[in-house]
Design a protein around this motif. Structure first.
Motif, PDB file in Angstrom:
ATOM      1  N   VAL B 156      23.246  67.093  27.958  1.00  0.00           N
ATOM      2  CA  VAL B 156      22.677  66.221  28.991  1.00  0.00           C
ATOM      3  C   VAL B 156      21.166  66.375  29.029  1.00  0.00           C
ATOM      4  O   VAL B 156      20.406  65.395  29.056  1.00  0.00           O
ATOM      5  N   GLU B 157      20.714  67.609  28.974  1.00  0.00           N
ATOM      6  CA  GLU B 157      19.258  67.866  28.971  1.00  0.00           C
ATOM      7  C   GLU B 157      18.580  67.324  27.718  1.00  0.00           C
ATOM      8  O   GLU B 157      17.498  66.743  27.776  1.00  0.00           O
ATOM      9  N   ALA B 158      19.228  67.558  26.577  1.00  0.00           N
ATOM     10  CA  ALA B 158      18.627  67.150  25.299  1.00  0.00           C
ATOM     11  C   ALA B 158      18.487  65.637  25.235  1.00  0.00           C
ATOM     12  O   ALA B 158      17.458  65.110  24.789  1.00  0.00           O
ATOM     13  N   ALA B 159      19.524  64.917  25.686  1.00  0.00           N
ATOM     14  CA  ALA B 159      19.445  63.452  25.661  1.00  0.00           C
ATOM     15  C   ALA B 159      18.373  62.961  26.621  1.00  0.00           C
ATOM     16  O   ALA B 159      17.573  62.084  26.282  1.00  0.00           O
ATOM     17  N   ALA B 160      18.327  63.563  27.811  1.00  0.00           N
ATOM     18  CA  ALA B 160      17.359  63.119  28.820  1.00  0.00           C
ATOM     19  C   ALA B 160      15.926  63.343  28.351  1.00  0.00           C
ATOM     20  O   ALA B 160      15.027  62.544  28.632  1.00  0.00           O
ATOM     21  N   ALA B 161      15.715  64.434  27.600  1.00  0.00           N
ATOM     22  CA  ALA B 161      14.368  64.713  27.111  1.00  0.00           C
ATOM     23  C   ALA B 161      13.897  63.642  26.140  1.00  0.00           C
ATOM     24  O   ALA B 161      12.708  63.367  26.022  1.00  0.00           O
ATOM     25  N   VAL B 162      14.822  63.041  25.438  1.00  0.00           N
ATOM     26  CA  VAL B 162      14.459  62.015  24.447  1.00  0.00           C
ATOM     27  C   VAL B 162      14.430  60.632  25.085  1.00  0.00           C
ATOM     28  O   VAL B 162      13.515  59.839  24.850  1.00  0.00           O
ATOM     29  N   ASP B 163      15.462  60.311  25.869  1.00  0.00           N
ATOM     30  CA  ASP B 163      15.560  58.974  26.478  1.00  0.00           C
ATOM     31  C   ASP B 163      16.518  59.054  27.658  1.00  0.00           C
ATOM     32  O   ASP B 163      17.728  59.100  27.480  1.00  0.00           O
ATOM     33  N   ASP B 164      15.954  59.036  28.886  1.00  0.00           N
ATOM     34  CA  ASP B 164      16.833  59.293  30.035  1.00  0.00           C
ATOM     35  C   ASP B 164      17.673  58.097  30.449  1.00  0.00           C
ATOM     36  O   ASP B 164      18.422  58.178  31.422  1.00  0.00           O
ATOM     37  N   SER B 165      17.588  57.009  29.690  1.00  0.00           N
ATOM     38  CA  SER B 165      18.487  55.887  29.982  1.00  0.00           C
ATOM     39  C   SER B 165      19.789  55.965  29.182  1.00  0.00           C
ATOM     40  O   SER B 165      20.655  55.104  29.312  1.00  0.00           O
ATOM     41  N   VAL B 166      19.901  56.984  28.350  1.00  0.00           N
ATOM     42  CA  VAL B 166      21.102  57.136  27.527  1.00  0.00           C
ATOM     43  C   VAL B 166      22.122  58.004  28.270  1.00  0.00           C
ATOM     44  O   VAL B 166      21.813  59.138  28.643  1.00  0.00           O
ATOM     45  N   ASP B 167      23.321  57.468  28.487  1.00  0.00           N
ATOM     46  CA  ASP B 167      24.378  58.246  29.137  1.00  0.00           C
ATOM     47  C   ASP B 167      24.925  59.322  28.209  1.00  0.00           C
ATOM     48  O   ASP B 167      24.856  59.179  26.986  1.00  0.00           O
ATOM     49  N   VAL B 168      25.487  60.368  28.793  1.00  0.00           N
ATOM     50  CA  VAL B 168      26.115  61.419  27.986  1.00  0.00           C
ATOM     51  C   VAL B 168      27.579  61.531  28.378  1.00  0.00           C
ATOM     52  O   VAL B 168      27.907  61.729  29.549  1.00  0.00           O
ATOM     53  N   TYR B 169      28.432  61.362  27.365  1.00  0.00           N
ATOM     54  CA  TYR B 169      29.862  61.529  27.576  1.00  0.00           C
ATOM     55  C   TYR B 169      30.271  62.852  26.940  1.00  0.00           C
ATOM     56  O   TYR B 169      29.500  63.503  26.238  1.00  0.00           O
ATOM     57  N   CYS B 170      31.485  63.187  27.177  1.00  0.00           N
ATOM     58  CA  CYS B 170      31.921  64.502  26.764  1.00  0.00           C
ATOM     59  C   CYS B 170      33.331  64.343  26.189  1.00  0.00           C
ATOM     60  O   CYS B 170      34.179  63.641  26.760  1.00  0.00           O
ATOM     61  N   GLY B 171      33.549  64.883  25.001  1.00  0.00           N
ATOM     62  CA  GLY B 171      34.850  64.718  24.367  1.00  0.00           C
ATOM     63  C   GLY B 171      35.407  66.058  23.979  1.00  0.00           C
ATOM     64  O   GLY B 171      34.872  67.095  24.385  1.00  0.00           O
ATOM     65  N   ALA B 172      36.468  66.074  23.219  1.00  0.00           N
ATOM     66  CA  ALA B 172      37.046  67.292  22.653  1.00  0.00           C
ATOM     67  C   ALA B 172      37.841  68.077  23.694  1.00  0.00           C
ATOM     68  O   ALA B 172      37.285  68.782  24.529  1.00  0.00           O
ATOM     69  N   GLY B 173      39.143  67.932  23.600  1.00  0.00           N
ATOM     70  CA  GLY B 173      40.016  68.780  24.409  1.00  0.00           C
ATOM     71  C   GLY B 173      40.261  68.308  25.826  1.00  0.00           C
ATOM     72  O   GLY B 173      40.945  68.983  26.590  1.00  0.00           O
ATOM     73  N   ILE B 174      39.710  67.154  26.207  1.00  0.00           N
ATOM     74  CA  ILE B 174      39.901  66.635  27.574  1.00  0.00           C
ATOM     75  C   ILE B 174      41.324  66.092  27.704  1.00  0.00           C
ATOM     76  O   ILE B 174      41.734  65.239  26.922  1.00  0.00           O
ATOM     77  N   SER B 175      42.107  66.571  28.674  1.00  0.00           N
ATOM     78  CA  SER B 175      43.419  65.948  28.834  1.00  0.00           C
ATOM     79  C   SER B 175      43.915  65.846  30.279  1.00  0.00           C
ATOM     80  O   SER B 175      44.909  65.173  30.527  1.00  0.00           O
ATOM     81  N   THR B 176      43.212  66.463  31.224  1.00  0.00           N
ATOM     82  CA  THR B 176      43.680  66.391  32.615  1.00  0.00           C
ATOM     83  C   THR B 176      42.561  65.914  33.546  1.00  0.00           C
ATOM     84  O   THR B 176      41.380  65.913  33.169  1.00  0.00           O
ATOM     85  N   GLY B 177      42.952  65.560  34.749  1.00  0.00           N
ATOM     86  CA  GLY B 177      41.977  65.147  35.746  1.00  0.00           C
ATOM     87  C   GLY B 177      40.993  66.270  36.060  1.00  0.00           C
ATOM     88  O   GLY B 177      39.812  66.029  36.322  1.00  0.00           O
ATOM     89  N   ASP B 178      41.500  67.470  35.995  1.00  0.00           N
ATOM     90  CA  ASP B 178      40.670  68.638  36.211  1.00  0.00           C
ATOM     91  C   ASP B 178      39.550  68.723  35.168  1.00  0.00           C
ATOM     92  O   ASP B 178      38.397  69.030  35.500  1.00  0.00           O
TER      93      ASP B 178
END
Lengths: 214, 214, 214, 214
Positions: B156-178
Motif C-alpha cells: 500500500v505504501e509502495a504504490a502510494a509513493a508512486v501514484d496514490d490514485s492506484v488502488d491496492v488489492y490483496c490476493g493469495a490465500g483469501i477465503s473467508t470474511g475474516d
C-alpha cells in the motif's frame, strides 16, 4: 558519462573492440565498457576493459540448463549486466529476480525500457541505472537525444520521482560525440550504443569520436 | 471493498458461479466480479454480474492468431481485466501494452505482483489497481493478510509513493470474511480469490461468508 | 477439400463471417470452418458453422490463469483447433500437450509448420492434419501453391513418410478458387486462409469464389 | 557409448570437472564430453575435453542482445550443443533454426525430448542425435533405463522409423556404470547425465565408475 558498447551478435572480433575500448578509456579518462556474448566474457575481460554481460537469468545455482547464471558471468570477469534490452525482454518478476542475482555477485545493473512510464517502473525495482531506448529508433542512426529529446528529459524526471539514486542512460541511435553531448545536456549520465562502434571499420576511431566532447 | 473471483481453469460451471456472485452482489451491495476463461466471457456477462477477463494481449487489431484481443473481450461483455497474474506473467513492456489495449476499450485493470517492489513498478504504469500476491501463499488457504501483513502494508505504501490514485488489492490465500476484513484493515481496497469460491460446494454460501463483514 | 477461415484479430464481425461461411458450406456442400477469437467461439458456433479455436493450451483443469482450456473451448461449441500457427508458435512439448488436450475433448487438430521438415515433425505427434505455411508468404496474397509448389508436394511426401493418416493442408497467400484448385492438385486436402475472407468487403462472395472449383 | 555431462547451473568448478572428464576419456578410450555454462566454454575447452554448449539460439549474426550465437560458441571451443533440454524448451521452429545454426558452424547436436512421439518429431528435423528424458525421472537418481525401459526401446524404434541415421541417447536418473550398461542394452548409444558427476565429491571417481562397464 558512461559509454556502454553492446556487441550484440555482431560479426565483430570482440577482443579487438575490447582492446580499442580499453585504450580509449585509458587515454580519455572516460568510463567505457564492452558487453559481448556470454561465451566471450572471459576473453574480453582479459583485455582489462570494463566488461558487461548482455543478460543474466533470474536464477540461483541449481538445475537450470542453457541459462546464464550471474555467478559464472562474474567469475568470467563481468563487472555489470544489461537487463531487459528490447531484444531480450523480461517479465516484470524476472527483472526483479535478475537484479537480485546481479546484486548477489556484485554486478552493476542497467535495466532498459521503451518509454518514461517503463523507466519509472524499472527504477522502482532498484537497479543502478535505467536506459531509455525508444524501439523505433534502435539501429537507425537517428539519436534519441535529437529525434525525441522530450523522451530523455521525461525519463530523467520519471526515474527521479521514483528513486533519485538511479542513473538514467540513453540509447537508440547514438553514434557520434555530438549525440553523446546532447544526451548529457538532457540529463543522461550514460549512453548505450552498439552498431556505431561494433560495426565500424575502425572501432577505436569511432570511440575516440564518441568521447571527444567529454 | 471489491471482491474479484478468478475462476482460473477450474472445473466449475462458470455461469453457476456468476449467478451466485450476481445475487450476492445485489443482496449485499458489495462489488463482486467474476473472471472466467475467455470462451466463457459472453455467458458470464449475460448473468448480469460484473465480468472480468483473466488476461488481454498487448495488441491492436491485426494478424495475431491465438491472441486475446481487448476489443473482443469488451464486445463479449467484459468490464475489466487481470494482467500479469503469477500464472500468466508478462514482460514489462507487455504489461504497458496490455494496459494501453485495455484503456482503449474502457476495461478496468488490475496488475498483479509478487512483492512491494513489483507493486511499485506496476503502479508506475498507471493501472486502476495493483494486487499483491506472494507466490508462496497462492492456493494455500493461508491468507497473505494474516501470514504476512507487512507485505500488504508495504505494498500500500509502495504504490502510494508512486501514484496514490492506484488502488491496492490483496490476493493469495483469501477465503473467508475474516481474511477480507483483515485485508481491509491493512489498507487494501479489494481482494482477489479463486479456489475458495470456484471450488466450493456452494459458491453462493462461500461468497456470502466473504462479504458478511463488509 | 476443407476450407478453414482464420479470423485472427481482424476487425471483422465474426458472426457475419460465420453466417456467410455456413451458407456457403450448405449451398456448395464444401466443408468450411471459421476460427474466431476465444471470446467469440460461442457466438460463432451458434450460427451453425463448423467452429475452430485458434489455439488451446497444453493444460488440464487446474490453477491456470489467462489460459485457453480445451474443455471450455469445446463447451463453447468448438469442433477443432489450430495449433502452432506462425503467429502463436509453441514449444515441441507444448504441441504434444495441446494435442492431448484437444483429443481429450474431441477437438479436431491442425498443426501448422513452416517447411517440410517441420511438417514431418508435427506429423510424428499424431494430429489430424498438418498445414504447411512458409512464413514469407503469409499475408502476401501470393499463394504457396503457385509461388512454391514444391514446398506443398514435399510436405505431402514428408507427412506421408511419417504417418500417412495425417492430412496435409496448405496455407499462406491462398485467396481465390484458383489457388485452392492448385493446392488440391499438389495433394493438399485442405486450405487455411485469413485476410482473403475476413477482410473482404463481401465475405460470402469471397467464399463462393473459393469453393467454386470444388 | 557417448557420455555427456551437463553441468547445468551447478555450483561446481567447471574446469575441475572438465579435467577429470578429459583424463577419464583418455584413460578409458570412452567418448566423454562436458557441457558448461556459455561463460565457461572457453575455459572448459582449454582443458582438451570435448566441450558442448547447453543451448544455442536459432539466430545468425545480427542485432540480438543476450543471445547465444552458434558462431561465438564454436569460437570459444565448443564441439556440440544440447537443444530443447527439458529446462530450456524450444518452439518447434526454434529447434529447426538452432539445428541450422549449429550445422552452419559444425557443432554436433542432441535434441532432448520427453517421450517416443517427441523423439520421432525431433528426429524428423535431422539432428545428429536425440535424447529421451522423461521429465518425471530427471534428477531423481532413478535411471530411465531401469524405471521405464520401454520408453528407451520405444524411443529407439520411433527415431529409427523416421531416420535411422539419428542416434538415440538416454537421460534422466543415470548415475552409475550399471545404468549406462542397461541403457546400452536397450539400444541407446549415449547417455546424458548431470548431478551424478557435477555434484559428486570426486567427479573423476564418479566418471570412472560410469565408464567402467564400457
Amino acid at each position: 558519462m558512461f559509454v556502454l558498447v553492446n556487441l550484440k551478435a555482431y560479426p565483430c572480433d570482440p577482443v579487438e573492440v575490447a582492446e580499442a575500448a580499453h585504450e580509449v578509456a585509458e587515454e580519455s579518462g572516460v568510463r567505457v565498457a564492452v558487453a559481448p556474448q556470454a561465451a566471450d566474457l572471459r576473453a574480453v575481460a582479459e583485455t582489462g576493459v570494463e566488461t558487461w554481460a548482455q543478460h543474466v537469468d533470474p536464477l540461483a545455482h541449481g538445475s537450470h540448463t542453457g541459462s546464464t547464471l550471474a555467478e559464472r558471468v562474474a567469475d568470467a570477469g563481468a563487472d555489470g549486466t544489461l537487463l531487459n534490452h528490447s531484444e531480450r525482454r523480461l517479465k516484470l518478476a524476472e527483472i526483479d529476480g535478475s537484479l537480485s542475482a546481479a546484486e548477489r555477485v556484485g554486478l552493476d545493473t542497467v535495466v532498459c525500457a521503451n518509454n518514461p512510464e517503463q523507466v519509472a517502473a524499472a527504477a522502482a525495482l532498484g537497479p543502478d541505472a535505467v536506459a531509455v531506448e525508444p524501439p523505433e529508433l534502435i539501429g537507425t542512426g537517428t539519436p534519441v537525444s535529437k529525434a525525441d529529446p522530450d523522451v530523455v528529459t521525461d525519463a530523467v524526471e520519471a526515474a527521479a520521482a521514483v528513486d533519485d539514486s538511479v542513473d538514467v542512460y540513453c540509447g537508440a541511435g547514438i553514434s557520434t560525440g555530438d549525440d553523446v553531448e546532447s544526451a548529457a545536456e538532457l540529463g543522461a549520465t550514460g549512453v548505450l550504443l552498439a552498431s556505431g562502434v561494433a560495426k565500424a571499420d575502425d572501432p577505436k576511431a569511432a570511440l575516440e569520436d564518441l568521447v571527444e566532447p567529454l
